[in-house]
Every structure is written in structure tokens, then in C-alpha cells.
Enzyme design. Structure first.
Site, PDB file in Angstrom:
ATOM      1  N   ASP A 185       5.288 -72.228 -31.363  1.00  0.00           N
ATOM      2  CA  ASP A 185       5.848 -71.676 -30.326  1.00  0.00           C
ATOM      3  C   ASP A 185       6.488 -72.601 -29.225  1.00  0.00           C
ATOM      4  OD1 ASP A 185       5.269 -69.246 -31.380  1.00  0.00           O
ATOM      5  OD2 ASP A 185       3.276 -69.242 -30.482  1.00  0.00           O
ATOM      6  N   LYS A 205      10.777 -74.693 -31.120  1.00  0.00           N
ATOM      7  CA  LYS A 205      11.454 -75.484 -32.310  1.00  0.00           C
ATOM      8  C   LYS A 205      13.005 -74.945 -32.711  1.00  0.00           C
ATOM      9  CE  LYS A 205       7.724 -75.264 -34.676  1.00  0.00           C
ATOM     10  NZ  LYS A 205       6.960 -74.611 -33.646  1.00  0.00           N
ATOM     11  N   GLY A 231       8.108 -67.686 -36.399  1.00  0.00           N
ATOM     12  CA  GLY A 231       8.979 -66.814 -35.905  1.00  0.00           C
ATOM     13  C   GLY A 231       9.928 -67.846 -34.920  1.00  0.00           C
ATOM     14  N   HIS A 232      11.008 -68.099 -35.591  1.00  0.00           N
ATOM     15  CA  HIS A 232      12.132 -69.028 -34.806  1.00  0.00           C
ATOM     16  C   HIS A 232      13.210 -68.182 -34.114  1.00  0.00           C
ATOM     17  CE1 HIS A 232      10.643 -72.766 -37.136  1.00  0.00           C
ATOM     18  NE2 HIS A 232       9.797 -72.305 -36.105  1.00  0.00           N
ATOM     19  N   GLN A 252       4.935 -73.411 -37.198  1.00  0.00           N
ATOM     20  CA  GLN A 252       3.812 -73.463 -36.629  1.00  0.00           C
ATOM     21  C   GLN A 252       3.679 -74.739 -35.612  1.00  0.00           C
ATOM     22  OE1 GLN A 252       3.304 -72.499 -40.183  1.00  0.00           O
ATOM     23  NE2 GLN A 252       3.838 -70.640 -39.245  1.00  0.00           N
TER      24      GLN A 252
HETATM   25  P1  IMP Z   1      -1.771 -67.318 -40.228  1.00  0.00           P
HETATM   26  O1  IMP Z   1      -0.847 -68.468 -40.240  1.00  0.00           O
HETATM   27  O2  IMP Z   1      -1.238 -65.867 -40.104  1.00  0.00           O
HETATM   28  O3  IMP Z   1      -2.913 -67.386 -41.170  1.00  0.00           O
HETATM   29  O4  IMP Z   1      -2.623 -67.334 -38.687  1.00  0.00           O
HETATM   30  C1  IMP Z   1      -3.379 -68.389 -38.218  1.00  0.00           C
HETATM   31  C2  IMP Z   1      -3.323 -68.937 -36.930  1.00  0.00           C
HETATM   32  O5  IMP Z   1      -2.058 -69.509 -36.778  1.00  0.00           O
HETATM   33  C3  IMP Z   1      -3.302 -67.663 -35.917  1.00  0.00           C
HETATM   34  O6  IMP Z   1      -3.828 -68.199 -34.699  1.00  0.00           O
HETATM   35  C4  IMP Z   1      -1.593 -67.364 -35.667  1.00  0.00           C
HETATM   36  O7  IMP Z   1      -1.678 -66.846 -34.395  1.00  0.00           O
HETATM   37  C5  IMP Z   1      -1.233 -68.621 -35.751  1.00  0.00           C
HETATM   38  N1  IMP Z   1       0.114 -68.902 -36.233  1.00  0.00           N
HETATM   39  C6  IMP Z   1       0.721 -68.608 -37.484  1.00  0.00           C
HETATM   40  N2  IMP Z   1       2.186 -68.680 -37.269  1.00  0.00           N
HETATM   41  C7  IMP Z   1       2.280 -69.044 -36.075  1.00  0.00           C
HETATM   42  C8  IMP Z   1       3.417 -69.285 -35.392  1.00  0.00           C
HETATM   43  O8  IMP Z   1       4.679 -69.366 -35.818  1.00  0.00           O
HETATM   44  N3  IMP Z   1       3.377 -69.689 -34.054  1.00  0.00           N
HETATM   45  C9  IMP Z   1       2.351 -69.541 -33.487  1.00  0.00           C
HETATM   46  N4  IMP Z   1       1.230 -69.170 -34.011  1.00  0.00           N
HETATM   47  C10 IMP Z   1       1.148 -69.045 -35.230  1.00  0.00           C
END
Ligand code: IMP
Length: 428
Positions: free
Chosen positions: A14, A17, A41-42, A225
Site C-alpha cells: 500500500d 505503487k 489492490g492498486h 505487496q
Molecule cells: P495474503 O497475501 O492474503 O496471504 O495475506 C498475508 C498478509 O499480507 C496479510 O497481512 C495481508 O493483509 C497482507 N497483504 C496481502 N496483500 C496485500 C496488499 O496488496 N497490500 C497490503 N497488504 C497485503
């Protein structure tokens, strides 16, 4: 002059990007996703219209860029098609511009069910995943059980492979997690239908990239991420299941380190995190709430409020090293406008070496350096000379502490709201 540029988040995701990828995508012949899935989520704001992309590379909003999804990305066929249809409804042409690797692992309904069942089982120790099946699908990839996009388009192959995978998943769901099984019949039917729809977009992503590079084309690799969510280098186990750091580009797209000319690290002027896990500089006070409010800190994928804190120069320095960051882009500086003082975490008390995992991170006590805040309004500034002196001093101090120069600033959500100090493609 750089031809291949990588954009990576250097914090917990977040960092903003999406907007920077969109900006640089106008210079690129191809924009490439290489890891993660629709957990990303972009958010892009173009002509006052907000578009949130989860799986499709942010270059889709340009006329020029080919958008490629490399083998390192995990794909929910349904989520991808829903995203394509949403863009098409908004008048954006997608299918002719999008290419997918057949080696991308497929997220099935049972991966989602397992992700959610596992989080429920963890209770207070839940990771706070996005519940999109990301962890379980990467597990199946590593255990060599997974289904890939190329399997989906071959009805005989998919039936055979799906049988074995769903058997295993349903055993886990019912016997270990005491949850409902998924309907194997329906999953198989959906898989065949969705596979047929995706088939025209399958391509050899690696080959396309090497051809483009040989022609001198410009490539933009779009990280999802952030580096501190990396499965190896992040705050394990509170991480995602892919390599969000630089190595993910190579394994997830099939290029070599020699194919990368510039690595742009995106960082907020402060820190945020969604989900659970260590966040040494977290602010549970008025300033934290002010940052959350001014920065509109809610997750683009799940809508969850983000935890906020001061910038962490210790973690950032490590991520600069891990990724070989060429230059930084600092986003959301304006959120700190009007504060009397701004703090930077410069050391961790209680640990001698960079924390390895959650237990070490829990012992970390941040040591802060206080710098003067600024009263001027930095929102929308495009000329570095117009920055308040104290804001400039803050950025210079950060450069020294983390060991990388600031090459860009993002000063608002609009495409034009940037200060370009050194352009990743056109700089020397
Ligand atoms: P997962 O990727 O759904 O397995 O989540 C694992 C961790 O990564 C959690 O803490 C999510 O909140 C975090 N996470 C996954 N994708 C994003 C993103 O695009 N932005 C911020 N945090 C993310």
C-alpha cells in the site's frame, strides 16, 4: 538510459505503487506482474475516475503497453474474468493487450476455503490474510500438486489433476478443519469454462520479454505487496506467500538480473500495515489517527483500516539493500504537513541484528530521531524548489539513513501530482 525498470514496495504494501506504475507505464512497451495474485489492490485515479486493479497490470489504462502476467503470479480465473469484464464495461480494451503465462498456478475455490478455515483455526494468532487463497495455492505449487493455467485449457488433463487436488483439499477441509467440503463437480465445470475463456490470452511471457528487450523496448515490472511481506525477508510468519523482493522478478517472469536496469523503491513518508504482525513504529494515539484520516488509510482490497506509524529507517535500509534500490519514490508527504515534529526510527533497541521472525520483532523498541515538521502545503507540488525547507531536510535525512537517493515524490493521487528528480527511464 534504463530500459527495464522494476517498481517494488519497500514497506508492508500500500505504498502507492499503482499510481507510479500507471505514470511510468506510459513510457513502457510492456508492464509485467511477476508475483502475488488478486490479494493486491492498486488504486489509480485518472480523470477523476477511480479504478482498482487486483490482478491486471496497471499498464492496462494506457494505449501502448502490452500487459503481461508472469508465471510467478497466482490466478483466480473467476477474479481475472470479473476484472476484465469490469474494465471492458468502463470502455477499456483488455483482451487484445493482456497475455498470461500458462505456468501460473490456479486458485481454486478450495484454496479460498482452506485459507479462511486456517485463519479461523488460528484464532487470535490469525495472520489477517486477504482470504483469497494465496497461501494454500503457493503451498500446492511448492508441493508439486498444483494446477496451472495451461492445465485448465486441456479438459482431459484438468479432470485428472483436479480429482487428486480436490480429494486432498476436501480431506483437509472436513477432517482437519471441520469445515464444509467444496463441490468437486462444480469446481471442475467452472475450471473448464473459465479455461476456455482465458485460452486466447495465453502466451510465452518469458519469450515476449526477451524479444522486447532485444529490440530495445522498455519494460516495467510491477511489484505487488511490499518487501516486508516477503515470504523470506519479511516479518515471518506475518507475510504473504510470495517473494515480493527483487528475486521474485527473476523467478516470476523468467528474466535475469542483467535484464534489470533500474529498481524504484516506493515508500510512504510514514508507515502503514494492514492485517496482523509486527509494526515497531505503530502509533496508537492522536497522531496515528490523524495520519490515518488525512492519508485515507483503508485497504484497497478488503476495506480494512490500516495501522499507521512513523517511518522506519532501519527496516527501509534493509529493504534498500535486499532489493538493490536505485532510487526511492516517497509518497504521501502531504499527510505529514502541519505537524510540529516528525519522527524517524533510526535504530532498534533490544535486538543486535535485523529481526528474523515475529518473536524477534516483538522485542524491538524503536529509537527515534526527531526532526522539525513543516507548516506549508506540499499537496500537488511538482517542483522540488517549492518544498518547505523542513520537508526537504526530512527527505535528505532519510536518504542518508537508508542509503538510497530520493528520485521521485508523489504529492497527491492525481497522475500529474509528482516531483521528478530523476526519471527512472530518462535519467542519467
Ligand atoms: P495474503 O497475501 O492474503 O496471504 O495475506 C498475508 C498478509 O499480507 C496479510 O497481512 C495481508 O493483509 C497482507 N497483504 C496481502 N496483500 C496485500 C496488499 O496488496 N497490500 C497490503 N497488504 C497485503
Amino acid at each position: 538510459m534504463a530500459r527495464s525498470v522494476v517498481i517494488l514496495g519497500t514497506q508492508w504494501g500500500d505504498e502507492g505503487k499503482g499510481k507510479i506504475v500507471d505514470l511510468l507505464a506510459h513510457e513502457a512497451d510492456a508492464v509485467v506482474r511477476f508475483q502475488g495474485g488478486h490479494n493486491a489492490g492498486h488504486t489509480l485515479l485518472v480523470d477523476d475516475r477511480k479504478t482498482v486493479l487486483h490482478l491486471i497490470p496497471s499498464g492496462i489504462l494506457t494505449d501502448r503497453a502490452r500487459c503481461l502476467i508472469g508465471n510467478g503470479v497466482v490466478i483466480s480465473p473467476q477474479a481475472l474474468i470479473t476484472e476484465i469484464e469490469g474494465l471492458e464495461k468502463a470502455g477499456i480494451e483488455v483482451r487484445g493487450k493482456l497475455g498470461l503465462s500458462g505456468a501460473c498456478p490456479v486458485i481454486l475455490g478450495s484454496h479460498v476455503a482452506l485459507d479462511q478455515a486456517r485463519e479461523r483455526r488460528r484464532g487470535k494468532k490469525a495472520i489477517g490474510t486477504t482470504g483469497r487463497g494465496i497461501g494454500p495455492v503457493y503451498e500446492d505449487k511448492a508441493s508439486r500438486l498444483g494446477i496451472r493455467i495451461a492445465d485448465l485449457v486441456d479438459p482431459a488433463r484438468v479432470e485428472d489433476k483436479l480429482g487428486a487436488v480436490l480429494d486432498y483439499h476436501n480431506f483437509l477441509l472436513t477432517e482437519y478443519y471441520a469445515s464444509d467440503p467444496v463441490d468437486a463437480h462444480r469446481v471442475a465445470e467452472d475450471a473448464a469454462r473459465l479455461g476456455a475463456e482465458l485460452k486466447p490470452m495465453l502466451c510465452d511471457v518469458t519469450e515476449e520479454l526477451h524479444r522486447l528487450r532485444a529490440r530495445g523496448g522498455a519494460i516495467l515490472f510491477e511489484g505487488a505487496q511490499g518487501s516486508l511481506l516477503d515470504i523470506d525477508h519479511g516479518t515471518y510468519p506475518f507475510v504473504t506467500s510470495s517473494n515480493t523482493t527483487i528475486g521474485g522478478v527473476m523467478t516470476g517472469a523468467g528474466v535475469s538480473p542483467a535484464d534489470i536496469d533500474y529498481v524504484l523503491g516506493i515508500t510512504k513518508a510514514y508507515t502503514t500495515r494492514v492485517g496482523s504482525g509486527p509494526l515497531p513504529t505503530e502509533l496508537d494515539d492522536e497522531i496515528g489517527r490523524r495520519i490515518a484520516e488525512r492519508g485515507v488509510e483503508f485497504g484497497a482490497t478488503t476495506g480494512r483500516p490500516r495501522r499507521c506509524g512513523w517511518i522506519d529507517a532501519v527496516a527501509l535500509r534493509r529493504m534498500v539493500q535486499v532489493n538493490g534500490i536505485t532510487g526511492l519514490c516517497v509518497t504521501k508527504l502531504d499527510v505529514l504537513d502541519g505537524l510540529d515534529e516528525v519522527r524517524i526510527c533510526t535504530a532498534y533497541e533490544g535486538v543486535d541484528t535485523f529481526p528474523l521472525g515475529a518473536e524477534d520483532w516483538a522485542r524491538v523498541e524503536p529509537v527515534y530521531e526527531s526532526v522539525s515538521g513543516w507548516q506549508g502545503d506540499t499537496r500537488g507540488i511538482t517542483d522540488a524548489a517549492r518544498l518547505p525547507g523542513a520537508a526537504r531536510a526530512y527527505l535528505e535525512r532519510l536518504e542518508t539513513l537508508v542509503g538510497a537517493p530520493v528520485h521521485m515524490l508523489s504529492t497527491g493521487p492525481e497522475r500529474e501530482a509528482n516531483v521528478m528528480i530523476r526519471h527512472p527511464y530518462h535519467g542519467d
